[in-house]
Write a protein that holds these residues in place. Structure first.
Motif, PDB file in Angstrom:
ATOM      1  N   LEU A 191       0.813  -1.211   0.000  1.00 24.97           N
ATOM      2  CA  LEU A 191       0.000   0.000   0.000  1.00 24.97           C
ATOM      3  C   LEU A 191       0.848   1.262   0.000  1.00 24.97           C
ATOM      4  CD1 LEU A 191      -2.995   0.909   0.117  1.00 24.97           C
ATOM      5  CD2 LEU A 191      -2.795   0.943   2.613  1.00 24.97           C
ATOM      6  N   ALA A 192       1.988   1.217   0.689  1.00 22.69           N
ATOM      7  CA  ALA A 192       2.789   2.431   0.892  1.00 22.69           C
ATOM      8  C   ALA A 192       4.130   2.394   0.185  1.00 22.69           C
ATOM      9  CB  ALA A 192       3.025   2.638   2.390  1.00 22.69           C
ATOM     10  N   GLY A 193       4.385   1.377  -0.629  1.00 18.78           N
ATOM     11  CA  GLY A 193       5.719   1.162  -1.180  1.00 18.78           C
ATOM     12  C   GLY A 193       6.337   2.361  -1.866  1.00 18.78           C
ATOM     13  N   ASP A 194       5.558   3.095  -2.673  1.00 23.34           N
ATOM     14  CA  ASP A 194       6.133   4.222  -3.398  1.00 23.34           C
ATOM     15  C   ASP A 194       6.332   5.453  -2.514  1.00 23.34           C
ATOM     16  OD1 ASP A 194       3.302   4.361  -3.287  1.00 23.34           O
ATOM     17  OD2 ASP A 194       3.281   5.858  -4.886  1.00 23.34           O
ATOM     18  N   TRP A 195       5.872   5.385  -1.248  1.00 20.73           N
ATOM     19  CA  TRP A 195       6.134   6.465  -0.296  1.00 20.73           C
ATOM     20  C   TRP A 195       7.442   6.253   0.464  1.00 20.73           C
ATOM     21  CZ3 TRP A 195       0.769   6.877   2.624  1.00 20.73           C
ATOM     22  CH2 TRP A 195      -0.201   7.417   1.753  1.00 20.73           C
ATOM     23  N   ILE A 196       8.005   5.061   0.365  1.00 21.06           N
ATOM     24  CA  ILE A 196       9.178   4.718   1.156  1.00 21.06           C
ATOM     25  C   ILE A 196      10.436   5.238   0.457  1.00 21.06           C
ATOM     26  CG2 ILE A 196      10.463   2.872   2.268  1.00 21.06           C
ATOM     27  CD1 ILE A 196       7.543   3.200   3.214  1.00 21.06           C
ATOM     28  N   ASP A 197      11.218   6.023   1.178  1.00 21.41           N
ATOM     29  CA  ASP A 197      12.452   6.564   0.626  1.00 21.41           C
ATOM     30  C   ASP A 197      13.475   5.468   0.384  1.00 21.41           C
ATOM     31  OD1 ASP A 197      11.581   9.178   0.650  1.00 21.41           O
ATOM     32  OD2 ASP A 197      12.317   9.568   2.671  1.00 21.41           O
ATOM     33  N   ASP A 198      14.356   5.724  -0.565  1.00 22.87           N
ATOM     34  CA  ASP A 198      15.514   4.861  -0.734  1.00 22.87           C
ATOM     35  C   ASP A 198      16.324   4.861   0.556  1.00 22.87           C
ATOM     36  OD1 ASP A 198      18.581   4.644  -1.493  1.00 22.87           O
ATOM     37  OD2 ASP A 198      17.415   3.590  -3.023  1.00 22.87           O
ATOM     38  N   LYS A 199      16.901   3.727   0.919  1.00 21.27           N
ATOM     39  CA  LYS A 199      17.587   3.607   2.207  1.00 21.27           C
ATOM     40  C   LYS A 199      18.775   4.560   2.346  1.00 21.27           C
ATOM     41  CE  LYS A 199      20.461  -0.374   0.914  1.00 21.27           C
ATOM     42  NZ  LYS A 199      20.787  -1.780   1.264  1.00 21.27           N
ATOM     43  N   SER A 200      19.259   5.105   1.209  1.00 22.32           N
ATOM     44  CA  SER A 200      20.368   6.060   1.288  1.00 22.32           C
ATOM     45  C   SER A 200      19.955   7.347   1.988  1.00 22.32           C
ATOM     46  CB  SER A 200      20.889   6.394  -0.115  1.00 22.32           C
ATOM     47  OG  SER A 200      19.877   7.020  -0.901  1.00 22.32           O
ATOM     48  N   HIS A 201      18.650   7.606   2.050  1.00 21.99           N
ATOM     49  CA  HIS A 201      18.123   8.776   2.753  1.00 21.99           C
ATOM     50  C   HIS A 201      17.752   8.457   4.198  1.00 21.99           C
ATOM     51  CE1 HIS A 201      17.406   9.782  -1.532  1.00 21.99           C
ATOM     52  NE2 HIS A 201      17.683  11.017  -1.137  1.00 21.99           N
ATOM     53  N   GLY A 202      18.046   7.247   4.643  1.00 21.40           N
ATOM     54  CA  GLY A 202      17.657   6.839   5.990  1.00 21.40           C
ATOM     55  C   GLY A 202      16.285   6.205   5.963  1.00 21.40           C
TER      56      GLY A 202
END
Length: 297
Positions: A49-60
């Motif tokens: 449901l929220a996958g495209d809201w999750i930042d790349d891990k390089s941003h924490g």
């Protein structure tokens, strides 16, 4: 400003809001409630449901603050109850171990009452935190109508005591699984009929089950309208609940936080008893409570 996700995860549904500080950006919902998931399914359900809201891990990692049955024993991770008297929130949120390193998930604990009678809540404590964020000096009772309605005594920013009534679940069960279901079709509602039944149950709660069967008999013998039966049943159940919870609401300021339909019923019922409840929307209070949880973390 850092973005984060507020999650209201109940028994039958998940509602998430993408936040930027205190400002909501977008809201989504699904039917993936706790009842339809095993523990190992929660993370995948959330990411779908929220996958495209999750930042790349390089941003924490993206912070997620969640409340409701997601913290139950059968939920994503058990968030142990805190015991009354207590504030609705503190910094002791439960952190969830996730497989995806991009997630930092924390769950608001529920609240339990050991005396004078055993009681529990999950999710409502977050709404209460939202109420106190909106009304920081409130001293009175929060009525949280729903499947299991809560009456919560609040004073000095703390949950002092509370009482739960299964009114919503009883109404739904009676309408769908008892002989009365044949006389309760539709969703029409008559306020005058409802208030008469509230008064009857408040003054004579001992006649509740007998009055309920009268609804079926009146249909069979007199063709009573379903709207009259539904309004009467609702009034009888809420009236009996008011009789049982009178020590919580009598002579106190009351705030009602619930869905528009249930809020209206409790509002007019309490007004008929001389109270002047204040209304605060449930979704907004849950969101405000999750903001408070983030601030307290």
């Amino acid at each position: 400003m850092t973005r984060w996700i507020a999650a209201d995860w109940g028994t039958t549904a998940l509602r998430i809001t993408l936040m930027e500080g205190d400002r909501p950006l977008d809201t989504r919902a699904s039917g993936d409630g706790m009842n339809s998931l095993t523990r190992d399914m929660f993370e995948a359900s959330f990411l779908s449901l929220a996958g495209d809201w999750i930042d790349d891990k390089s941003h924490g990692p993206t912070q997620v603050f969640a409340c409701g049955m997601v913290g139950a024993r059968q939920g994503w991770a058990e968030a142990a109850y805190r015991t009354t008297p207590c504030t609705p929130l503190d910094g002791g949120l439960t952190r969830v171990v996730t497989a995806d390193p991009r997630l930092d998930v924390r769950i608001v604990p529920g609240v339990r009452q050991l005396t004078p009678h055993p009681d529990v809540m999950r999710g409502e404590e977050t709404q209460i935190a939202g109420i106190l964020r909106a009304l920081p000096d409130f001293d009175g009772v929060a009525c949280l109508p729903g499947t299991h309605t809560k009456w919560v005594h609040l004073s000095a920013g703390e949950i002092v005591s509370f009482r739960t009534a299964m009114t919503g679940e009883l109404f739904a069960t009676i309408c769908s699984q008892t002989v009365l279901r044949h006389s309760l079709v539709g969703d029409a509602w008559q306020e005058e009929t409802f208030l008469a039944a509230v008064s009857d149950a408040l003054s004579r709660p001992e006649v509740l089950t007998a009055r309920m069967f009268e609804l079926r008999a009146a249909d069979l013998l007199h063709g009573q309208e379903a709207a009259v039966a539904r309004s009467t049943l609702s009034g009888l159940l809420i009236g009996a609940e008011l009789a049982a919870t009178k020590p919580w609401w009598l002579g106190r300021d009351v705030v009602i936080t619930g869905s528009p339909k249930t809020t209206r019923a409790y509002d007019v019922a309490l007004k008929s008893q001389g109270l002047a409840p204040r209304i605060l929307p449930a979704d907004a209070m849950t969101q405000a409570g999750l903001i408070a949880a983030k601030d307290a973390a």
